[in-house]
Design a protein around this motif. Sequence first.
Motif, short mmCIF file in Angstrom:
data_model
loop_
_atom_site.label_atom_id
_atom_site.label_comp_id
_atom_site.label_asym_id
_atom_site.label_seq_id
_atom_site.Cartn_x
_atom_site.Cartn_y
_atom_site.Cartn_z
N ARG A 115 0.84 -1.20 0.00
CA ARG A 115 0.00 0.00 0.00
C ARG A 115 0.87 1.25 0.00
N ASP A 116 0.36 2.30 -0.59
CA ASP A 116 1.13 3.54 -0.71
C ASP A 116 0.83 4.46 0.47
N VAL A 117 1.50 5.62 0.47
CA VAL A 117 1.46 6.51 1.63
C VAL A 117 0.06 7.09 1.88
N PHE A 118 -0.78 7.15 0.82
CA PHE A 118 -2.10 7.74 1.01
C PHE A 118 -3.06 6.81 1.75
N ASP A 119 -2.68 5.54 1.96
CA ASP A 119 -3.51 4.60 2.73
C ASP A 119 -2.61 3.50 3.28
N LEU A 120 -1.72 3.89 4.20
CA LEU A 120 -0.67 2.98 4.66
C LEU A 120 -1.19 1.67 5.21
N HIS A 121 -2.35 1.71 5.90
CA HIS A 121 -2.82 0.52 6.61
C HIS A 121 -4.10 -0.07 6.01
N GLY A 122 -4.48 0.41 4.83
CA GLY A 122 -5.63 -0.18 4.15
C GLY A 122 -6.95 0.05 4.84
N ARG A 123 -7.14 1.24 5.44
CA ARG A 123 -8.36 1.50 6.22
C ARG A 123 -9.28 2.52 5.56
N ASN A 124 -8.88 3.10 4.43
CA ASN A 124 -9.70 4.11 3.77
C ASN A 124 -11.03 3.48 3.33
N TRP A 125 -12.15 4.02 3.81
CA TRP A 125 -13.44 3.37 3.58
C TRP A 125 -13.85 3.41 2.11
N LYS A 126 -13.48 4.47 1.40
CA LYS A 126 -13.83 4.55 -0.03
C LYS A 126 -13.07 3.49 -0.82
N TYR A 127 -11.80 3.36 -0.54
CA TYR A 127 -11.00 2.35 -1.24
C TYR A 127 -11.51 0.95 -0.92
#
Length: 385
Positions: A115-127
């Motif tokens: 994962r890249d810096v904009f969602d380091l831990h994979g928690r972004n709800w939209k993604y």
Amino acid sequence: MTAHIVHIVHRFDTGGMENGMVNLFNTLSPQRYRHTVVALTDYSDFRQRITAQPVEFHALHRAPGHGLGWTVRLWRLLRQLKPDLVHTRNLAALEAQFVAAAAGVHATVHGEHGRDVFDLHGRNWKYNLLRRAARAFVSNYIAVSRDLESWLRQTVGVSPSKLHQIYNGVDSVKFHPRADARPAVLPPGFADADSTVFGAVGRMVEVKDYPMLTRAFIQALRQSPELAVEARLVIVGDGSARAACMELLAEAGMAHLAWLPGERHDIAALMQAFDVFVLPSKNEGISNTILEALASGLPVVATAVGGNVELVEDGVTGRLVPAGDTENMAQALLGYLGGPEAPARIARQGGNARRQAEQRYSIPAMAEAYAAVYDRTLSGRRTTR
């Protein structure tokens, strides 16, 4: 019958994911599979590393933003290519799964490489909403680390029956420990036989956090200035952080102790010129450069994130430090400098590293694991969840 696999990526450029693809193309039998790469944006000369078989490349030149023109171009291209299987990689290419379904492709694989810096831990709800919506269109998933495998299962909700964890492989013939003197790939006079060269290789982008490594190197030598005669820092790669690192070194009066040459293509020789490898990332999938360092017989100092903790055994093949922790990184570097115990530590951990690379991370084993997923996907029908 040869199966045609179309691999869809956001961009095909210098990087660990692309290096893994090159190793795959150079290892899988062309009698079993032929490959086409579709880059949603563009591709670079990195593709010239593919030597075992011809691989066709297409660039869709997708513009930034939310325009959908690229989906029509991809749909037309897939209808023309008529793939037996489509393999997308990472979030930036995941939307192509919907296009593949519309084009009538019924065998698909999606790979998660980090994962890249904009969602380091994979928690972004939209993604994650997008990832969950795509589950019904993906036949099988490949995760390059146990960390990513667990995240796909627990957060994205991928069925365990569709989930396969495959480590990247490393060429242990091309990457091997130096036998004699340090190869002459560093600037003349930069390092001698008594120097300890800390080396890093990678894209100099925010997620890799090379400024933290640079600050740690500076802090270590401010703490023990007598070690400046021995310590050297090399960061190979290009990107937005390169100028910042060079500025930090210049302000500290230590520019002469470091070399930041930009992008290079002689990585195996450079690895042999290093004594310790360092990776200061904020997050990682499975780092190809760590694998190459292990195969080169180097201790690895890495941040304890993502797949790094699966590759580096603290105190055995290197050191693990918290992400973003300049103080801990500085102390880890000092552990390989000064006194008779430091060279012995480097030799012992480097030997352990080489053995681990040979035993656990072979390219043929990786390629066969991918082939097993491809064959399973081709022989079955897509299941939904």
